[in-house]
Write a protein that holds these residues in place. Structure first.
Motif, PDB file in Angstrom:
ATOM      1  N   VAL A  50      47.785  40.758  42.796  1.00  0.00           N
ATOM      2  CA  VAL A  50      47.322  40.856  41.418  1.00  0.00           C
ATOM      3  C   VAL A  50      48.425  40.441  40.453  1.00  0.00           C
ATOM      4  O   VAL A  50      49.615  40.586  40.748  1.00  0.00           O
ATOM      5  CB  VAL A  50      46.869  42.307  41.110  1.00  0.00           C
ATOM      6  CG1 VAL A  50      48.040  43.270  41.164  1.00  0.00           C
ATOM      7  CG2 VAL A  50      46.158  42.404  39.762  1.00  0.00           C
ATOM      8  N   LEU A  61      42.331  34.325  34.569  1.00  0.00           N
ATOM      9  CA  LEU A  61      40.989  34.421  35.155  1.00  0.00           C
ATOM     10  C   LEU A  61      40.416  33.038  35.422  1.00  0.00           C
ATOM     11  O   LEU A  61      39.838  32.780  36.489  1.00  0.00           O
ATOM     12  CB  LEU A  61      40.055  35.203  34.229  1.00  0.00           C
ATOM     13  CG  LEU A  61      40.203  36.710  34.172  1.00  0.00           C
ATOM     14  CD1 LEU A  61      39.238  37.294  33.136  1.00  0.00           C
ATOM     15  CD2 LEU A  61      39.930  37.337  35.534  1.00  0.00           C
ATOM     16  N   GLU A  74      42.838  33.757  39.235  1.00  0.00           N
ATOM     17  CA  GLU A  74      43.739  34.853  39.563  1.00  0.00           C
ATOM     18  C   GLU A  74      43.044  36.204  39.387  1.00  0.00           C
ATOM     19  O   GLU A  74      42.143  36.360  38.560  1.00  0.00           O
ATOM     20  CB  GLU A  74      44.971  34.812  38.648  1.00  0.00           C
ATOM     21  CG  GLU A  74      45.816  33.555  38.782  1.00  0.00           C
ATOM     22  CD  GLU A  74      46.630  33.542  40.050  1.00  0.00           C
ATOM     23  OE1 GLU A  74      47.291  34.554  40.354  1.00  0.00           O
ATOM     24  OE2 GLU A  74      46.617  32.507  40.745  1.00  0.00           O
ATOM     25  N   ARG A  75      43.491  37.169  40.162  1.00  0.00           N
ATOM     26  CA  ARG A  75      43.047  38.551  39.973  1.00  0.00           C
ATOM     27  C   ARG A  75      43.936  39.168  38.900  1.00  0.00           C
ATOM     28  O   ARG A  75      45.166  39.140  39.027  1.00  0.00           O
ATOM     29  CB  ARG A  75      43.163  39.326  41.279  1.00  0.00           C
ATOM     30  CG  ARG A  75      42.731  40.784  41.172  1.00  0.00           C
ATOM     31  CD  ARG A  75      42.950  41.506  42.486  1.00  0.00           C
ATOM     32  NE  ARG A  75      42.845  42.947  42.310  1.00  0.00           N
ATOM     33  CZ  ARG A  75      43.325  43.843  43.159  1.00  0.00           C
ATOM     34  NH1 ARG A  75      43.962  43.442  44.245  1.00  0.00           N
ATOM     35  NH2 ARG A  75      43.192  45.134  42.923  1.00  0.00           N
ATOM     36  N   ARG A 106      45.052  42.302  36.244  1.00  0.00           N
ATOM     37  CA  ARG A 106      45.044  43.712  35.819  1.00  0.00           C
ATOM     38  C   ARG A 106      45.716  43.770  34.454  1.00  0.00           C
ATOM     39  O   ARG A 106      46.843  43.295  34.293  1.00  0.00           O
ATOM     40  CB  ARG A 106      45.801  44.584  36.821  1.00  0.00           C
ATOM     41  CG  ARG A 106      45.851  46.071  36.418  1.00  0.00           C
ATOM     42  CD  ARG A 106      46.711  46.866  37.395  1.00  0.00           C
ATOM     43  NE  ARG A 106      46.169  46.764  38.733  1.00  0.00           N
ATOM     44  CZ  ARG A 106      46.908  46.838  39.848  1.00  0.00           C
ATOM     45  NH1 ARG A 106      48.233  46.973  39.773  1.00  0.00           N
ATOM     46  NH2 ARG A 106      46.334  46.759  41.031  1.00  0.00           N
ATOM     47  N   HIS A 109      35.715  41.177  34.061  1.00  0.00           N
ATOM     48  CA  HIS A 109      36.365  40.742  35.297  1.00  0.00           C
ATOM     49  C   HIS A 109      37.836  41.145  35.360  1.00  0.00           C
ATOM     50  O   HIS A 109      38.510  40.871  36.359  1.00  0.00           O
ATOM     51  CB  HIS A 109      36.237  39.225  35.436  1.00  0.00           C
ATOM     52  CG  HIS A 109      34.824  38.733  35.443  1.00  0.00           C
ATOM     53  ND1 HIS A 109      33.946  38.993  36.475  1.00  0.00           N
ATOM     54  CD2 HIS A 109      34.124  38.024  34.524  1.00  0.00           C
ATOM     55  CE1 HIS A 109      32.770  38.446  36.207  1.00  0.00           C
ATOM     56  NE2 HIS A 109      32.860  37.852  35.022  1.00  0.00           N
ATOM     57  N   VAL A 110      38.328  41.771  34.303  1.00  0.00           N
ATOM     58  CA  VAL A 110      39.715  42.229  34.249  1.00  0.00           C
ATOM     59  C   VAL A 110      39.756  43.725  34.521  1.00  0.00           C
ATOM     60  O   VAL A 110      39.032  44.503  33.907  1.00  0.00           O
ATOM     61  CB  VAL A 110      40.336  41.935  32.864  1.00  0.00           C
ATOM     62  CG1 VAL A 110      41.720  42.569  32.751  1.00  0.00           C
ATOM     63  CG2 VAL A 110      40.427  40.441  32.627  1.00  0.00           C
ATOM     64  N   GLU A 111      40.609  44.116  35.467  1.00  0.00           N
ATOM     65  CA  GLU A 111      40.862  45.536  35.701  1.00  0.00           C
ATOM     66  C   GLU A 111      41.772  46.039  34.595  1.00  0.00           C
ATOM     67  O   GLU A 111      42.815  45.439  34.322  1.00  0.00           O
ATOM     68  CB  GLU A 111      41.533  45.725  37.069  1.00  0.00           C
ATOM     69  CG  GLU A 111      41.936  47.147  37.369  1.00  0.00           C
ATOM     70  CD  GLU A 111      42.827  47.259  38.602  1.00  0.00           C
ATOM     71  OE1 GLU A 111      43.213  48.398  38.937  1.00  0.00           O
ATOM     72  OE2 GLU A 111      43.160  46.208  39.203  1.00  0.00           O
TER      73      GLU A 111
END
Length: 279
Positions: free
Chosen positions: A2, A21, A25-26, A28, A42-44
């Motif tokens: 992440v 995004l 990419e993942r 956070r 889609h964002v933590e």
């Protein structure tokens, strides 16, 4: 793995999160108030505060890369937490004040350099992005008077700056975080054109579809007006910069195009993007 984006609700950070995004990419994002973050689903989003080191391990767990803004208070706690989490690459939004002639006497330069040094000493790979004048500073200077009165007051209408669009800074950060070749690089970034404050006001007027009057006032009058929206250190920094750049071209750069492959955005484009802020 992440990528953690600190300051993801800010002018630059939110575009960094969006760009990551889009690159697959993942992401956070951190916020002091995650319930009010207003970011992509889609964002933590997690709670974290750079001045509260106890909040950092959970935010950095499993992170490989981090986008960070400069916050001297707590930076040592941050680099320790990042090292413990196994972070491999930090991209820092710093300041071009660091490379200015008066850097040793400039508190803004010293604050940003404190953060840079802590990162350099951490052993984690880094990329520093050092912008000059943010185009968004004009929101602090002029938004209130333009919206309420259709006027800008300044002692130095012919002072020149080279404003940088926040989307260009985000694009640099995304490139540094997703592409090879940027580790250990410090990018000094100015806007693509030198503009007088008078011309910047004209661009804002064009964007909102009405004339904005420019009144020349004394430095004391400007100081009093700016103090309503800007901390004292910022007021004195801007007044000193404008006085030094009165009638003199500002330094520009091609850094954005060299790194991202696309031309930097102009101030006129920025004004169009932010027309609603001035109406």
């Amino acid at each position: 793995m992440v990528t953690v984006v600190f300051g993801a609700r800010g002018n630059v950070g939110r575009h960094v999160a969006d760009g990551l995004l889009a690159a697959g990419e993942r992401v956070r994002a951190t916020s002091r108030t995650p319930e009010a973050a207003g970011l992509s689903p889609h964002v933590e989003v997690v709670a974290a505060d750079l001045e509260r080191p106890e909040t950092l391990p959970a935010a950095l767990e499993g992170a490989e890369k981090v986008f960070l803004y400069a916050k001297p208070d707590g930076v040592q706690g941050f680099v320790e937490a990042a090292g413990s989490a196994g972070v491999r690459h930090l991209v820092l939004l710093s300041s071009a004040a660091i490379v200015a002639d008066d850097a040793e006497r400039n508190p803004i330069a010293q604050a940003h350099r404190t953060v840079e040094l802590a990162i350099e000493r951490s052993g984690i790979d880094w990329t520093f992005i050092r912008p000059g004048m943010f185009a968004t500073n004009t929101l602090w200077w002029w938004r209130t008077s333009i919206r309420a009165e259709g006027v800008v007051r300044t002692p130095y209408p012919e002072a020149q700056t080279a404003p940088v669009h926040e989307k260009d800074l985000a694009a640099l950060a995304v490139a540094a975080l997703t592409e090879p070749g940027h580790r250990g690089q410090a990018y000094t970034v100015y806007g693509p054109e030198s503009l007088t404050l008078r011309r910047q006001v004209q661009h804002i007027g064009d964007a909102i579809g009405r004339d904005v009057r420019l009144d020349v006032v004394s430095a004391e009058e400007a100081r009093a007006e700016l103090s309503r929206t800007i901390p004292p250190i910022g007021v004195e920094t801007f007044l000193r910069l404008w006085a030094a750049r009165d009638g003199k071209p500002a330094e520009t750069s091609a850094t954005v195009e060299e790194v991202t492959g696309r031309p930097a955005r102009t101030f006129a484009e920025w004004a169009q993007d932010h027309a609603g802020d001035f109406r």
